[in-house]
Every structure is written in C-alpha cells, then in structure tokens.
Design an enzyme around this catalytic site. Structure first.
Site, short mmCIF file in Angstrom:
data_model
loop_
_atom_site.label_atom_id
_atom_site.label_comp_id
_atom_site.label_asym_id
_atom_site.label_seq_id
_atom_site.Cartn_x
_atom_site.Cartn_y
_atom_site.Cartn_z
N HIS A 1 48.55 36.70 53.18
CA HIS A 1 48.69 37.08 51.22
C HIS A 1 49.24 38.18 51.02
O HIS A 1 49.97 38.26 50.08
CB HIS A 1 47.72 35.83 50.66
CG HIS A 1 48.61 35.45 49.69
ND1 HIS A 1 47.54 34.70 48.15
CD2 HIS A 1 48.55 34.94 49.41
CE1 HIS A 1 48.21 34.50 47.70
NE2 HIS A 1 49.50 35.07 47.59
N HIS B 1 43.70 35.63 53.73
CA HIS B 1 43.96 35.80 52.47
C HIS B 1 44.65 37.86 52.94
O HIS B 1 45.59 37.81 51.43
CB HIS B 1 42.44 36.67 52.16
CG HIS B 1 41.77 35.91 51.04
ND1 HIS B 1 42.69 34.98 50.41
CD2 HIS B 1 40.45 35.05 51.21
CE1 HIS B 1 41.13 34.06 50.02
NE2 HIS B 1 40.10 34.13 50.57
N HIS C 1 39.86 32.45 58.23
CA HIS C 1 39.84 32.66 56.64
C HIS C 1 40.18 33.78 55.93
O HIS C 1 41.40 33.47 55.26
CB HIS C 1 38.66 31.83 55.80
CG HIS C 1 38.50 32.19 54.59
ND1 HIS C 1 38.71 30.32 53.83
CD2 HIS C 1 38.45 32.84 53.65
CE1 HIS C 1 38.82 30.79 52.43
NE2 HIS C 1 38.44 31.78 52.33
N GLU C 2 39.72 34.78 56.16
CA GLU C 2 39.81 36.07 55.87
C GLU C 2 41.16 36.42 56.08
O GLU C 2 41.91 36.95 55.59
CB GLU C 2 38.38 36.92 56.37
CG GLU C 2 37.47 37.08 55.34
CD GLU C 2 37.10 36.42 53.72
OE1 GLU C 2 38.11 37.23 53.31
OE2 GLU C 2 36.53 35.28 53.51
ZN LIG Z 1 38.74 32.82 50.08
#
Ligand SMILES: [Zn+2]
Length: 678
Positions: free
Chosen positions: A476, A473, A469-470
């Site tokens: 991105h 990010h 998940h991290e």
């Molecule tokens: Zn998040």
C-alpha cells in the site's frame, strides 16, 4: 544547527536516511531547527499578501515541514525498533515541542481564515477529486476542532477536551492499578495440572522475583490467558476469570462506572457543540462506514447469519464438557478451556509440524514472488544504503520497466531495544513535486523466531501470515501514486487501512501460492496439502462464537456512542441490555465489560470497534474476486493496484472499492470463509 548531512534531501543514494551519520546528540538541535523552519513556512503562508488560493494555502501547507517530517520519521521509527535510554529521554523532550507545534497550527486563526476562504469558494475552483479531498481534509482538521465556533463555545470545547483527557487518563490508571493489584499464588502443585511447561516456569519465576514460595499468576495476558485456557482446576479458572471481568467494578476508589458515564456524556456534548447528532456521527464522518446506521445494519446482518452457528457451536461445546467432565452448566470460565480441548481433539495441529516448511528466506521470496506475479514488482537486495542495525535487509523495488518504485527495509528478529509485535512504517512518503513522482521509503518490522546454530529461522504459520500482513501494508505504501504527501499510501480512513494487509494473508492458504515457497528446508518437499486443509479448517473453528463476541463489543461501543446518553444511570444494566442478543453464557453479577473497555474509553477506538469485522468483510470480499478469476489473475490485480493500492486517501474509500470490485462489499464471502454459510 542541523548537521549538513541531515538536511533533506539527503545526499545519499536514493536520498535514503543517513542512519550512520546521525548521532544521538544531533536529534534535539535538528528537531529544534526543523520546527523553526516549519514555523517559518507556516508564517509565510499566513503572511502571503496575495489572496488565499488552493496553491498558496492548501498545497503550500501540505508540503510544509518536510525537514521536520523526515527527522521525526527517523527518530520515532528508531524509538520503536532500535531504542535505548538516551533515545527514550530525547523522546520525552521532543514530544512536548511537537505537540506545541501541532497546536500552533490547529489553533492558528489567521491560517484557518485562509483555509476557510479557499473552502468557501471551492465550487468555483475547478478542483480535481484529489484536490477536493485534500481541501476537505484540511478544512475539517480545523472545523472538527472547533475553529468555526464563537469564542464562548470554543472555550466550552476546550474545557470538555481537557476534562475528557483527564478522565480517560484516570480510566486507564484505574484499569492498570486493578490489573496490578490482583495476584493468585498457588502453593499446591496439583493446582497446576493442565498448564504448559513454559507457563509454569514463568509463574515460578514471577513468584521468586517477589520472594514468594510457589507459582504466581496475574491478570497480565501472558499469565491470565494460558491459565484460563489450560488449567484443569475449575474453581481457580473461575477465580481468575471473575477477577479479570470485575476490573474497576467494585464500588471502591478504583471504580470506573462514574467515569464511563461522564466520558460518554462529555463526548455527546462535544459532538452536539460541533453540530453532530451524536459522538458516533462525529467519528464516522471520517470513516468508510460514514454513519451509525450503516454500522448497525452491517453488524446486525452479520449477527443474524452468525448466531445460529454460534448457538450450535455452544451446544456442542456444552455436550463435550458434559461428556468429558460432567459439567452441567457451561460458564464463562469454561469457554476457553473446553474450546481448546475440543480443538486439539479435532485437529491435533502442531506448529512444529509446519515450521520446517516455512524457512524465513523462503517466505520472504514467496511474498516477493506473489508481488511480482500480481503487480510486476521486482525486489533486489542492495548494500549501498545505511542500515540502522546489521539485521536489517535493504531492497530496491522496481517495476517492469526497471523504474524505481520504492526503497524497502525489512527488520525481522527480536532484540532488546525493539518493541513487541509487528508493524509497517515509512521513512519518506510518496508525492509528486514539480512534475516528478518522488518515490517512498517503506519499512516492515517484526519479531520472528531467530535462527540458531543448527537451524535457520523457521516460522510458525502465524508468523507467516503476519509477514504477509505487514507486506500488504508495505505494498500500500510502495505502490502509492498520489500528488499530495498527506493523502499518500496508508493515509486512509481507519476502517479501510487493514484491507491491503488482510487481503494478502489469504495467499498463505492457497495451494497455488504455497507451492511457490512452502518447501521443507532440508528436503525441498512442498508442504502436503492435507496439512494446508487442516490449517484452513482449524482457522474456521468456533468462528460463530468468535464472530458473536467481536460483534458484541462493536455493538456495545455503538450503543454507548450512537445515542443521547444523558438518561443512562446504571452501567451494568445498560451493558446487559446491549449484550442481550449476543450473550451465550449465564449472566455474572460480579463482572462488567465497560469499566475496563480501554479500547473505547482510554484509547482511540470509540465508535470504531466495528472496524475489525468491517475490515474482514472487505478482505474476504476482495479476495473472493481474485479467487473467481484465479488468485494470480493480472486483470483483477491491476484493478486492485490502480483503484486501491495506488490511490491512498485521495477519494472516499467506498468509491475506490466499488471501482475495484464493481459493487459494494458484501458479507457473504466472509461468512463462507468462516464456515458460517455454505
Ligand atoms: Zn495491520
């Protein structure tokens, strides 16, 4: 004065943050000097004798204050990841200086005049889409705070804002006081039946710390959640559930009913003053969803699909509770307890079974390999740049031509001085200046299981998905390719920011991806697929009821903020009506959700609670596209990179998404993943 070594661009490899050169005493003078410089840059924009132009006003504004941004990133990132009393004290001194500086900009009428002059002329300027977005964002930053209002209305707006900030503060104080006030002391060991060892031990320690005999339970989550999930004593579960559900709803001086009504009315007035129909219309203008109607359509569509499944799950749970303990009517205080029992019966999935397959180093390699297969990124560990703690890993990230994409910091283990949870952040944004693409410095911070003398760091499955998940990010941020720093990377609308992170989690459930890294740390054996299937099945357990619950909160939020609230007089009645389509349990008179709904009445989630489900719809829909073509399909990955990951906030996210996916997101993929439709 700023120390020479702290003036940007830093004279370090990759211009990386010079952690080792900074001493605590440097922060305050550096902040003061950097604010002075930033102010001078703003003054230069305002006092420019040339007519306002996109370049000399909007662009100049976006690139102003770089010195201040760099020192702020370093300082506040460390205040989260490696803090101490000195840093916390400095934070208290610095924060008012920064908010004063922020006000100097948003309330600067001469600056707004120049921005408005450019904005009013925008159709003549031949701007690119990114330039238009930047101009819009800047202008709205002023207008949404009242810059266009006549003086008397500005005064009114400031009054409302002042009242609102006092009321949400008071709301939070009341919830906290109610949480802290409640204690449940257990003296009879029998009443602990069912609870895990760790929970009992913590309750014993808590009692001891307050010089009491026995076991003490409170409404803090680490105490409350295990109790209502595992305690066999139904009466005590009821006691705790009702205490948690009746926070700030007792008609005494800590009651929040009046505050809730005042807050929704003031928000409505504020929106009207600025020309919006309701508070929800005001908020959603800067969201992917755009309008309350869209949010309601989306929620109701999901509700319609999830409700039959939820009802069925509830009936099964009732049957199970009846068989097990002869429970005639399943109540709110039974839900978590029997769900957990049923889940154990159906799956018997234990973290200890999975952990040997998820050695931290292997999982990191797995994330890097996935990024390489999808986006041609290579990660090389480097030791030429400063680290703020010896546990931090530092990487140079390059593309297939060997060109620098990003610097990447990863900080995995808990320690005192690091706050809980996991997050992604940056030390330097990406932007283009003088034709050169200046690359970002990205970081992820987690609190994972530490290695011991005999064992390496072995992650729980939840930690594995957290890492992905991290890392999503982080991608991105790393792959950003925009011109202006304020539109770069994760600077996107709120209901879009979780797409890149959540979509990455999907690879953790795929055989083809797990084979790359989920190998037993001793034997090298790849994780057995029946374990993976079990993980998937248990992830969709009770998804109907979970979906209904999430939707009910989002709908309550939208009901409070999407209509004129001036005729609402009874908080509980209003809430009961709002929950009528989503509630499965019998009504309890003693409880009220709104009086302790801190997300929307204290924090920043008002008219935004729907975002959780919205982001799930997006990630499931996006991942389905990958699945259709193959989870490592280059064409789909490149489309995702070119239209989503690299684009930051340069365009409306719905436009970006459609360019990637070819159509608007649909809820079917999520419903399928959650097992709610076939
Ligand atoms: Zn998040």
């Amino acid at each position: 004065m700023i120390k020479a070594s702290l003036i940007t661009p830093f004279q370090t490899p990759y211009n990386a943050a010079p952690f080792l050169a900074i001493e605590n005493d440097d922060y305050l003078p550096t902040f003061k000097e950097a604010i002075k410089q930033a102010k001078a840059e703003i003054d230069a924009i305002v006092n420019n004798t040339e007519a306002p132009s996109f370049e000399n006003t909007i662009v100049a504004l976006d690139f102003s204050g770089e010195q201040l941004d760099r020192i702020s990133s370093i300082f506040f990132n460390l205040n989260s990841a490696e803090t101490n009393e000195t840093i916390q004290k400095i934070a208290q001194e610095v924060s008012p200086l920064l908010s004063e500086f922020g006000n100097d900009i948003t309330l600067n009428e001469d600056l707004f005049k120049r921005v408005k002059a450019v904005y009013d002329n925008k159709n003549e300027l031949n701007l690119t889409t990114e330039e238009q977005t930047l101009l819009d964002k800047r202008y709205k930053g002023f207008s949404r705070n009242g810059a266009n209002l006549p003086e008397d209305k500005k005064e009114k707006l400031r009054e409302i804002d002042k009242k609102l900030s006092q009321l949400s503060l008071k709301f939070g104080e009341n919830v906290l006081a109610e949480t802290n006030k409640f204690e449940m002391l257990i003296v009879d060991e029998k009443d602990l039946a069912g609870l895990p060892e760790g929970t009992i031990e913590a309750a014993k320690q808590l009692a001891e710390s307050k010089e009491k005999e026995g076991w003490l339970f409170t409404l803090d989550y680490p105490s409350y959640i295990p109790f209502v999930t595992y305690a066999d004593n139904r009466e005590l579960r009821k006691k705790l559930t009702l205490a948690a559900g009746s926070k700030a709803f007792k008609g005494d001086d800590l009651d929040n009913q009046g505050i809730v009504l005042q807050i929704v009315n003031l928000r409505h007035q504020r929106a009207n003053l600025l020309g919006y129909k309701t508070h929800a219309h005001f908020v959603l203008e800067e969201r992917m969803a755009q309008t309350p109607e869209k949010v309601l359509d989306f929620s109701n569509e999901l509700l319609e699909k999830a409700k039959p499944a939820a009802k069925k799950e509830f009936e099964n749970l009732e049957k199970f509770a009846k068989e097990l303990d002869n429970i005639d009517q399943l109540e709110k205080w039974d839900g978590s307890y029997y769900s957990e029992k049923l889940k154990q019966k159906l799956f018997s999935l234990d973290d200890e079974q999975l952990k040997p397959y998820f050695k931290l180093e292997n999982v990191i390699d797995g994330a890097f390999t996935v990024a390489n297969k999808l986006f041609d990124l290579s990660f090389e560990e480097i030791d030429t740049i400063d680290k703020y703690h010896e546990d931090v890993l530092t990487y140079k990230v390059t593309d297939k031509n060997g060109d620098l994409v990003s610097i990447f910091y990863a900080d995995f283990f808990p320690r005192s001085g690091k706050r809980n949870g996991a997050w992604m952040t940056s030390y330097k944004p990406q932007y283009v200046i003088d034709g050169e693409n200046s690359r970002p410095h990205i970081s992820i911070v987690c609190n994972f299981t530490k290695p011991t003398k005999s064992k390496p760091s072995l992650l729980t499955f939840n930690e594995v998905t957290t890492l992905f998940h991290e890392f999503g990010h982080a991608l991105h941020g790393m792959l950003a390719s925009t011109t202006y720093p304020s539109l770069s990377g994760t600077s996107v609308f709120w209901d879009f920011v979780e797409l890149p992170s959540q979509v990455m989690e999907n690879w953790c459930y795929e055989k083809e991806a797990l084979e790359l890294f989920a190998k037993h740390y001793e034997t090298g054996e790849v994780i057995p697929m029946d374990l993976v299937e079990k993980i998937k099945d248990s992830a969709s357990f009770h998804q109907g009821m979970q979906t209904l619950r999430q939707l009910s909160f989002g709908l309550l939020d939208m009901k409070w903020h999407g209509q004129d609230p001036s005729n609402i007089s009874n908080v509980k009645d209003f809430e009961t009506e709002a929950f009528k389509d989503t509630n499965l349990y019998p009504k309890t008179e003693e409880t009220c959700m709104s009086t302790a709904f801190s997300h929307i009445f204290q924090g920043g989630y008002s008219s935004g609670y729907y975002s959780y489900k919205w982001a799930e719809v997006l990630d499931a829909d996006a991942f389905e596209y990958f699945q259709e073509a193959g989870i490592f399909n280059k064409e789909v990955a490149t489309k995702f990179k070119d239209n989503v990951l690299s684009q930051g906030g340069t365009e409306n996210p719905m436009v970006l998404y459609k360019r990637f996916r070819g159509q608007e997101p649909k809820p079917e993929a999520l419903l399928k993943r959650a097992g709610l439709i076939k």
